[in-house]
Enzyme design. Structure first.
Site, mmCIF file in Angstrom:
data_model
loop_
_atom_site.group_PDB
_atom_site.id
_atom_site.type_symbol
_atom_site.label_atom_id
_atom_site.label_comp_id
_atom_site.label_asym_id
_atom_site.label_seq_id
_atom_site.Cartn_x
_atom_site.Cartn_y
_atom_site.Cartn_z
ATOM 1 N N LYS A 206 0.886 -1.166 0.000
ATOM 2 C CA LYS A 206 0.000 0.000 0.000
ATOM 3 C C LYS A 206 0.918 1.207 0.000
ATOM 4 C CE LYS A 206 -4.547 0.243 2.195
ATOM 5 N NZ LYS A 206 -5.243 0.127 0.967
ATOM 6 N N GLY A 207 0.590 2.203 -0.770
ATOM 7 C CA GLY A 207 1.443 3.388 -0.780
ATOM 8 C C GLY A 207 0.608 4.628 -0.917
ATOM 9 N N ASP A 326 12.201 10.425 -4.601
ATOM 10 C CA ASP A 326 11.582 9.758 -3.446
ATOM 11 C C ASP A 326 12.325 8.456 -3.145
ATOM 12 O OD1 ASP A 326 9.865 9.434 -1.325
ATOM 13 O OD2 ASP A 326 8.223 8.591 -2.526
HETATM 14 P P1 ADP Z 1 3.480 3.971 -3.921
HETATM 15 O O1 ADP Z 1 3.679 4.926 -5.055
HETATM 16 O O2 ADP Z 1 2.051 3.877 -3.555
HETATM 17 O O3 ADP Z 1 4.430 4.214 -2.781
HETATM 18 P P2 ADP Z 1 5.132 1.711 -4.665
HETATM 19 O O4 ADP Z 1 5.382 1.527 -6.117
HETATM 20 O O5 ADP Z 1 6.248 2.326 -3.863
HETATM 21 O O6 ADP Z 1 3.779 2.516 -4.491
HETATM 22 O O7 ADP Z 1 4.725 0.321 -4.020
HETATM 23 C C1 ADP Z 1 4.308 0.219 -2.660
HETATM 24 C C2 ADP Z 1 4.820 -1.074 -2.050
HETATM 25 O O8 ADP Z 1 4.315 -2.203 -2.777
HETATM 26 C C3 ADP Z 1 6.340 -1.221 -2.105
HETATM 27 O O9 ADP Z 1 6.963 -0.621 -0.996
HETATM 28 C C4 ADP Z 1 6.510 -2.742 -2.091
HETATM 29 O O10 ADP Z 1 6.388 -3.232 -0.767
HETATM 30 C C5 ADP Z 1 5.296 -3.231 -2.877
HETATM 31 N N1 ADP Z 1 5.650 -3.396 -4.319
HETATM 32 C C6 ADP Z 1 5.548 -2.471 -5.276
HETATM 33 N N2 ADP Z 1 5.940 -2.943 -6.474
HETATM 34 C C7 ADP Z 1 6.312 -4.218 -6.260
HETATM 35 C C8 ADP Z 1 6.825 -5.263 -7.119
HETATM 36 N N3 ADP Z 1 7.041 -5.041 -8.402
HETATM 37 N N4 ADP Z 1 7.117 -6.447 -6.568
HETATM 38 C C9 ADP Z 1 6.916 -6.661 -5.243
HETATM 39 N N5 ADP Z 1 6.430 -5.740 -4.381
HETATM 40 C C10 ADP Z 1 6.122 -4.517 -4.878
HETATM 41 MG MG MG Z 2 6.457 4.024 -2.790
#
Ligand code: ADP
Ligand code: MG
Length: 496
Positions: A206-207, A326
């Site tokens: 979740k982000g 970021d």
């Molecule tokens: P946001 O922009 O909402 O911060 P992220 O792209 O940073 O989204 O993704 C949020 C979280 O989801 C990451 O910190 C990670 O834990 C998980 N995640 C994102 N992309 C992947 C991926 N390709 N494989 C595994 N986990 C992922």
């Molecule tokens: Mg992120």
């Protein structure tokens, strides 16, 4: 809420971006361009295409650059799935193509006896061979290797049927595209087709902008970041950044597809990427420690990803310098081989060398407060100089290295996982909390004394200090960090 027309405009913008280097030459019909016309370079072509998506014919007419023409998928058709055609006179793509499912049948009738022979004798033999081969490949887990070994001659056209054939795995699709010349990702309609055949399995993160899911596509795991409709700009921006020409790198998250699907009441916005089962570096370091070698390999891979992002590549197939803005352990993902990829490019900015500006308007403070460089916290950053954004990334890189080095276990000794400044600010610090510590008191995370007794940790400690200098111009560049770490990898004592 964006309607189909706006979606088409976005599709058009992505196509136009991919063809942005075209300046003059042939005039072509461009269905999705504002004035319905585009111009190719001297050796370009007009492109006319129709493809079956969700049982409906989708037409795209636009310009093709010479490199995209070599890109195999653009100019060749495959029966009943798509028709694509390149032509070379002004507005020659004006005609509207339709998929003709009748023709193969007519052909079949005309040559019935020969076909009958083929059906009766050859097809069962082929099926048997394919069955045996597939069985062997599945058992040995070598599907990708198999299809790569059987790749077409690069000179031969690769049609959609080949592209979407069931034994193609994602790695092969992406490999085909990155060697085919266009360099900026899969064609949009292929992206859509992939996205719409993914089956979501479970949420994995979740982000800022919604949820990240693990999904399955043809038996392979993929990650799907789902944005809510109100974050459409963020979805578009991240997809655009990932499709920057020449961005693909082993230490940058592998982008697969973007899709916006209007389901009648809202728009689903998907960003599909390679899936990394270990999750973020933050999750990984919380759970595991790393060896000296593991630390150096991991740090080197992050520095390599950042150096590639920051680097400008000059030429028609060049890449602009990009700053992440970021960088943090939650935005770095851990690969199965112990290296890492940089992810979450949603806030990244590109450098426009011709005007020496960044490509989107920026406010002073974006990113995660805990990882913000001092010049961002006190708003003294010089936004007119693109170097400033790169230097702020380097500060954050130093903090990520600190998180990593603390989890390096030497003779069973290591620190517990902590976020940078865990002992100096509250758990959800405000800008003011951070500014007091980082700018006023000029404090930085503490480097344990025992790091001095081990060469690799001593070098890591020195590197991070040189990444988080208050004076941003004194900080190391990503390339310098990468070179120093490369030298460490050949040291004997990190393998002990
Ligand atoms: P946001 O922009 O909402 O911060 P992220 O792209 O940073 O989204 O993704 C949020 C979280 O989801 C990451 O910190 C990670 O834990 C998980 N995640 C994102 N992309 C992947 C991926 N390709 N494989 C595994 N986990 C992922
Ligand atoms: Mg992120």
């Amino acid at each position: 809420m964006p309607g189909p027309r706006e979606q088409r405009c976005q599709l058009a913008m992505l196509i136009v971006l991919a063809a942005a280097h075209m300046t003059a030459g042939l005039k072509c019909v461009c269905l999705l361009c504002a004035n319905r016309t585009c111009e190719t370079t001297a050796d370009g072509a007009c492109w006319n295409s129709v493809m079956l998506i969700d049982g409906k014919e989708e037409t795209v007419k636009s310009c093709l650059s010479p490199s995209e023409m070599k890109g195999q998928v653009f100019c060749y058709s495959s029966r009943n799935v798509s028709k694509r055609n390149c032509c070379f006179t002004d507005f020659c793509n004006n005609e509207t193509l339709h998929l003709n499912t009748e023709r193969p049948l007519e052909e079949e009738e005309a040559g019935w006896s020969r076909l009958q022979l083929i059906v009766v004798i050859l097809v069962p033999c082929c099926l048997l061979c394919v069955g045996i081969l597939l069985g062997v490949c599945v058992v040995q887990g070598h599907r990708c290797a198999y299809s790569r070994n059987h790749k077409q001659d690069p000179e031969e056209p690769l049609d959609d049927q080949m592209l979407m054939s069931p034994d193609k795995c994602l790695r092969d699709l992406i490999y085909d595209m990155s060697t085919s010349g266009s360099g900026s990702g899969l064609p949009l309609l292929v992206q859509r087709t992939i996205a719409r055949t993914i089956v979501l399995q479970e949420t994995i993160g979740k982000g800022r902008f919604g949820e990240v899911w693990r999904g399955r596509w043809r038996g392979e795991d993929v990650a799907v970041k789902i944005f809510s409709s109100r974050d459409e700009r963020s979805w578009f921006r991240e997809a655009e950044i990932y499709q920057t020409i020449m961005l693909r790198h082993e230490n940058i998250l592998g982008f697969i597809a973007a899709d916006n699907k209007d389901n009648g009441s809202w728009t689903q916005l998907w960003l599909v990427s390679e899936y990394h089962e270990y999750g973020s570096l933050y999750d990984y370091l919380n759970r595991y420690t790393v060896s000296l070698e593991g630390m150096v390999v991991m740090a080197l891979s992050i520095a390599s990803g950042l150096a590639h992002l920051h680097m400008e590549i000059i030429g028609t197939q060049g890449k602009p310098a990009i700053a992440h803005r970021d960088l943090k352990s939650k935005n770095v993902l851990v690969k199965r081989n112990g290296t890492a990829v940089i992810a979450d490019l949603g806030l990244a900015v590109k450098h426009d060398t011709s005007t020496n500006t960044i490509d989107i308007p920026s406010n002073h403070r974006v990113g995660t407060k805990r990882y913000m460089a001092p010049e961002i916290l006190d708003e003294t950053i010089n936004m007119n100089n693109f170097e400033s954004f790169k230097r702020a990334d380097i500060y954050s890189l130093g903090l990520v290295f600190w998180e990593l080095a603390r989890r390096c276990s030497v003779r069973g000794l290591h620190e517990e996982f902590q976020l940078p400044y865990y002992d100096l600010v509250p758990s959800d610090p405000s800008i003011e909390d951070m500014r007091k510590v980082v700018c006023d008191q000029k404090l930085r995370p503490s480097v344990p004394n025992q790091w001095q007794s081990c060469e690799a940790l001593r070098v890591m400690g020195k590197l991070m200090r040189e990444c988080w200098y208050a004076n941003s111009s004194a900080r190391l560049t990503a390339l310098r960090v990468k070179k120093t770490l490369s030298q460490l990898t050949v040291m004997k004592d990190i393998k002990d």
